[in-house]
Design a protein around this motif. Structure first.
Motif, PDB file in Angstrom:
ATOM      1  N   GLN A 224       2.858   4.055   1.253  1.00  0.00           N
ATOM      2  CA  GLN A 224       1.590   3.348   1.414  1.00  0.00           C
ATOM      3  C   GLN A 224       0.948   3.064   0.061  1.00  0.00           C
ATOM      4  O   GLN A 224       0.337   2.006  -0.136  1.00  0.00           O
ATOM      5  CB  GLN A 224       0.635   4.153   2.289  1.00  0.00           C
ATOM      6  CG  GLN A 224      -0.694   3.464   2.573  1.00  0.00           C
ATOM      7  CD  GLN A 224      -0.521   2.177   3.358  1.00  0.00           C
ATOM      8  OE1 GLN A 224       0.157   2.151   4.379  1.00  0.00           O
ATOM      9  NE2 GLN A 224      -1.136   1.093   2.891  1.00  0.00           N
ATOM     10  N   ASP A 228      -0.268  -0.513  -1.289  1.00  0.00           N
ATOM     11  CA  ASP A 228      -1.613  -0.742  -1.801  1.00  0.00           C
ATOM     12  C   ASP A 228      -1.619  -1.308  -3.216  1.00  0.00           C
ATOM     13  O   ASP A 228      -2.601  -1.919  -3.648  1.00  0.00           O
ATOM     14  CB  ASP A 228      -2.419   0.561  -1.768  1.00  0.00           C
ATOM     15  CG  ASP A 228      -2.726   1.032  -0.358  1.00  0.00           C
ATOM     16  OD1 ASP A 228      -2.582   0.221   0.582  1.00  0.00           O
ATOM     17  OD2 ASP A 228      -3.083   2.208  -0.189  1.00  0.00           O
ATOM     18  N   GLN A 282      -3.609   8.521   1.292  1.00  0.00           N
ATOM     19  CA  GLN A 282      -2.895   7.775   2.334  1.00  0.00           C
ATOM     20  C   GLN A 282      -1.854   8.639   3.047  1.00  0.00           C
ATOM     21  O   GLN A 282      -0.675   8.295   3.142  1.00  0.00           O
ATOM     22  CB  GLN A 282      -2.226   6.531   1.731  1.00  0.00           C
ATOM     23  CG  GLN A 282      -3.193   5.570   1.066  1.00  0.00           C
ATOM     24  CD  GLN A 282      -4.168   4.934   2.055  1.00  0.00           C
ATOM     25  OE1 GLN A 282      -3.829   4.658   3.196  1.00  0.00           O
ATOM     26  NE2 GLN A 282      -5.387   4.716   1.619  1.00  0.00           N
ATOM     27  N   VAL A 296      -6.161   2.802   8.558  1.00  0.00           N
ATOM     28  CA  VAL A 296      -5.526   4.013   8.027  1.00  0.00           C
ATOM     29  C   VAL A 296      -4.936   4.832   9.162  1.00  0.00           C
ATOM     30  O   VAL A 296      -3.790   5.293   9.093  1.00  0.00           O
ATOM     31  CB  VAL A 296      -6.548   4.866   7.244  1.00  0.00           C
ATOM     32  CG1 VAL A 296      -5.908   6.174   6.772  1.00  0.00           C
ATOM     33  CG2 VAL A 296      -7.088   4.080   6.048  1.00  0.00           C
TER      34      VAL A 296
END
Length: 338
Positions: A224, A228, A282, A296
């Motif tokens: 993740q 990002d 994350q 999330v």
């Protein structure tokens, strides 16, 4: 042990607390989201020791007979169980760490009585969105001919390899411990697709970042972070299910500042701290009462419903098999690599 159920004056603690954990993005996030708020609340100066992997940290605890020079160790459930067995880690309970009682019991049990589960990740399938026309849905996607020479695998020293072996075994009709033969057969086949093996997660991710690799198994939290960063990557929890990586906070029996260590663990497990950690790093949480954004939550393990797709490992039995499996991995899997 110190009971932390009520207000605890800062004078009850030592002036410093040494926390051993990881470097890289982990260090920056834990400093901002956990350590600084803890220091402000308790007036304790936290010294962050970003040296070693979980296995290396436990090796130091074992070599020093529980006096490694740090008070809190960030490890995994595997080391927690072994440390309890070796009597080198303190047992934790809800008297000393009240927020232990807020953790989902099934996940907490995997870590045993010496580990406080502060995060949960899972083995995901990470892939390049600019290289694959269709998003994968299954672990079997790794065997696609278009990925020949475009995947990399973890070494057996990385627990990622053990979990992948177990997943492949179940997927092909075996089980996670007693009938592991289908897993070794699958991994030998997959090895022929691979460019090789790496132990470090940082090195593994470098291959997919530069486009050398198009797909590979990887922890979803770190995956993740790559998403990002805006890289052309994404990840899935394959339809066959996956195995969680349960991370723990532990206190060596010879720690010098145990009261502060227990306070730090309880602080890390607080609802607000878990919310800060999940959204910052994350990852998932063993607390199912946290409130986090929908985007999330849908990719992390944060609720009892998320447990349905997880295959919980029997880490004690795996530990008994590691030597045998490690030899077989080198003989039957690594030997097949390109």
């Amino acid at each position: 042990m110190l009971a932390l159920g009520g207000a605890v004056p800062a004078s009850a603690f030592a002036e410093t607390l040494i926390v051993n954990s990881y470097g890289g993005p982990y260090e920056a996030i834990i400093e901002e989201r956990i350590i600084k708020p803890f220091e402000e609340k308790y007036g304790v100066d936290v010294i962050y020791d970003a040296v070693g992997s979980a296995s290396q940290d436990y090796a130091k605890i074992k070599a020093t007979r529980g006096q490694p020079g740090f008070d809190v160790a960030v490890m995994t459930a595997s080391q927690s169980l072994q440390g309890c067995k070796d009597r080198l880690l303190e047992k934790l309970d809800t008297v000393a760490v009240p927020n232990l009682g807020k953790l989902e019991p099934t996940l907490a049990a995997v870590a045993g009585p010496c580990g406080a589960v502060h995060e949960v990740q899972y083995l995901a399938l990470l892939y390049r969105t600019d290289k694959l026309a269709l998003a994968p849905t299954s672990w079997s996607s790794l065997f696609d001919p278009q990925l020949d020479g475009k995947i990399v695998l973890p070494t057996f020293q990385n627990v990622m390899a053990v979990f992948l072996l177990e997943i492949m075994s179940v997927m092909r009709g075996g089980d996670m411990i007693d009938n592991i033969e289908p897993g070794f057969a699958a991994m030998a086949e997959l090895s022929r697709q691979s460019i090789g093996f790496e132990q470090s997660s940082a090195i593994l991710e470098s291959y997919i970042k530069d486009g050398t690799v198009w797909a590979m198994p990887f922890w979803n939290g770190r995956a993740q972070l790559l998403v990002d960063q805006g890289l052309p990557v994404d990840y899935i929890r394959p339809k066959e299910g996956t195995i969680p990586l349960i991370a723990t906070l532990n206190v060596p029996v010879g720690a010098q500042n145990k009261k502060a260590a227990l306070a730090f663990i309880d602080f890390f497990l607080e609802k607000s701290s878990q919310e800060a950690w999940v959204t910052g790093y994350q990852v998932g949480s063993a607390r199912t009462d946290i409130e986090i954004p929908v985007d999330v939550r849908k990719r992390q393990i944060t609720s009892k419903a998320d447990l349905d797709g997880l295959k919980l490992p029997d880490l004690s039995r795996i530990a008994d098999k590691l030597s045998e499996w490690g030899e077989r991995w080198e003989r039957d899997v690594v030997s097949q690599a390109n």
